[in-house]
Design a protein around this motif. Structure first.
Motif, mmCIF file in Angstrom:
data_model
loop_
_atom_site.group_PDB
_atom_site.id
_atom_site.type_symbol
_atom_site.label_atom_id
_atom_site.label_comp_id
_atom_site.label_asym_id
_atom_site.label_seq_id
_atom_site.Cartn_x
_atom_site.Cartn_y
_atom_site.Cartn_z
ATOM 1 N N ASN A 9 36.521 41.377 42.622
ATOM 2 C CA ASN A 9 36.923 40.043 42.157
ATOM 3 C C ASN A 9 37.070 39.967 40.642
ATOM 4 O O ASN A 9 37.071 38.869 40.067
ATOM 5 N N ALA A 10 37.204 41.113 39.977
ATOM 6 C CA ALA A 10 37.357 41.117 38.517
ATOM 7 C C ALA A 10 38.594 40.314 38.128
ATOM 8 O O ALA A 10 39.653 40.434 38.743
ATOM 9 N N ASN A 11 38.466 39.481 37.101
ATOM 10 C CA ASN A 11 39.604 38.634 36.703
ATOM 11 C C ASN A 11 39.830 38.639 35.197
ATOM 12 O O ASN A 11 40.503 37.764 34.666
ATOM 13 N N GLY A 12 39.286 39.630 34.510
ATOM 14 C CA GLY A 12 39.505 39.727 33.076
ATOM 15 C C GLY A 12 40.926 40.163 32.764
ATOM 16 O O GLY A 12 41.709 40.499 33.665
ATOM 17 N N PRO A 13 41.315 40.169 31.488
ATOM 18 C CA PRO A 13 42.667 40.587 31.110
ATOM 19 C C PRO A 13 42.906 42.058 31.418
ATOM 20 O O PRO A 13 41.975 42.867 31.445
ATOM 21 N N LYS A 14 44.169 42.427 31.622
ATOM 22 C CA LYS A 14 44.528 43.809 31.906
ATOM 23 C C LYS A 14 44.300 44.692 30.674
ATOM 24 O O LYS A 14 44.430 44.230 29.543
ATOM 25 N N VAL A 15 43.997 45.951 30.929
ATOM 26 C CA VAL A 15 43.793 46.921 29.852
ATOM 27 C C VAL A 15 45.041 47.778 29.666
ATOM 28 O O VAL A 15 45.567 47.892 28.559
#
Length: 395
Positions: A54-60
């Motif tokens: 469920n990770a929802n941080g910005p893309k790397v």
């Protein structure tokens, strides 16, 4: 020839259910590497990656930026066990002399990568963002961490001394603890990128825009470790409540300590005074909460040059911070307090909340500092100009 940078970062990245690697911390998001990508054709980040569906941080990852996954570990005990694998991983995967190497320090992978670069005769860039000895002495890694603090400081100091170029997030503090080699290229640069919208048009005038009743106090930061001192703010809330101060505290942050911090608030009978907010989707959302508060508090046990504090200063409200890392470079003496001491935090809050003139003066001074950092001490152009000059020097 393509210019490539292999750069180790100490954070754990996250892979969502679709296989996309995301950043739980702002400095690892794709946009944060724009300054590097202006100089290098390709940047490869060396990092641990954990599966978080469920990770929802910005893309790397994106054009020119990819991730090389390192052997995974979590915590000091697992690090000791996996260290031989980390060494073998570095020796096997990084063998090209023409590649530029680097690392965000303090970090074990950065130290190993420096050693490999020296064997290859390749060039190495160190980015110094904190003092590992301060981190470990804070007790964040338990008794074992306190014991190895001197060794960690020694290894970091030697890594910086052996680096060809060094970027510091502070202007003075980290430079004095971890000095560069005499012939190294050196840059002092904040990691903070403040948009025009992030800087208030003017600082708050507490005589006109009076402090709230109850007083609205806010802090923000990761709860993965206890570096940010959110437990100290909870304890200070209890002290302030006993002193009959009406207050509403907002703590923004997520991580493995989130539940225990909420339990501490219940135990100390201040849960009705504290509003916990898990990770917010963007820095803009954090800034919105900050701008609606009366006072920002950073009770950290350790810091480099704290991004969230600079963002709070730019929002125009008065800020308080613990006397750690680069915080004294940002705040005047009357706005800092003894670290790891809830009583000292409570005392300074009590001393300012009833003094609108002092709050207004502090807010203005801090707003000016934040603007100066945004204009002269950060930005992709500052970084890329430094990197361009470094990569074209004789190796």
């Amino acid at each position: 020839m393509k210019k490539q940078l292999v750069f180790a970062i100490q954070s754990r990245l996250q892979r969502d259910a679709d296989g996309v690697i995301r950043a739980p911390v702002g400095y690892a998001r794709y946009e944060a590497w724009t300054g590097y990508l202006k100089t290098f054709d390709e940047v490869a980040l060396v990092s641990r990656v954990e599966s978080v569906p469920n990770a929802n941080g910005p893309k790397v990852e994106g054009p020119g930026l990819r991730v090389i996954e390192a052997p995974y570990y979590r915590g000091l005990t697992q690090l000791v066990r996996v260290l031989p694998r980390l060494r073998k991983f570095v020796q096997s995967n990084f063998t090209k002399r023409e590649v530029f190497y680097g690392g965000r320090l303090p970090d074990v992978m950065g130290i190993l990568l420096l050693h490999q670069a020296r064997i290859l005769g390749a060039r190495f860039l160190a980015q110094v963002v904190g003092d590992p000895a301060e981190v470990l002495r804070s007790g964040a890694a338990g008794r074992a961490g306190i014991f190895i603090a001197p060794l960690s400081a020694f290894l970091t100091r030697q890594t910086v001394l052996r680096s060809d170029a060094v970027i510091y997030v502070t202007r003075r503090v980290l430079q004095s603890i971890y000095p560069p080699a005499p012939n190294a290229s050196v840059l002092s640069r904040s990691n903070v990128e403040l948009s025009r919208e992030a800087i208030a048009r003017r600082p708050r005038d507490y005589a006109e825009d009076v402090i709230s009743d109850p007083v609205r106090i806010i802090t923000a930061g990761s709860q993965e470790q206890n570096y940010k001192g959110h437990d100290l703010l909870i304890q200070a809330t209890r002290i302030l409540r006993k002193q009959s101060l009406k207050l509403e505290v907002t703590i923004i942050g997520g991580g493995k300590l989130h539940s225990s911090l909420k339990a501490l608030a219940v135990e100390l009978q201040v849960s009705d005074n504290i509003h916990f907010i898990d990770r917010l989707p963007s820095a803009d959302h954090v800034r919105e909460f900050i701008s609606k508060s009366d006072l920002f508090v950073l009770p950290s046990r350790t810091e480099g040059l704290p991004r969230v504090l600079i963002e709070a200063m730019a929002s125009g409200i008065a800020c308080l911070g613990a006397n750690v890392g680069g915080v004294p470079e940002l705040l005047g003496n009357e706005w800092i307090f003894r670290p790891n001491d809830p009583s000292a935090l409570a005392s300074i809050v009590m001393s300012v909340v009833g003094n609108p003139e002092r709050l207004s003066t502090g807010a203005r001074q801090q707003w000016v500092v934040a603007r100066e950092i945004a204009a002269n001490y950060s930005g992709d152009d500052v970084l890329s100009e430094f990197l361009d000059e470094w990569v074209t020097e004789e190796g």
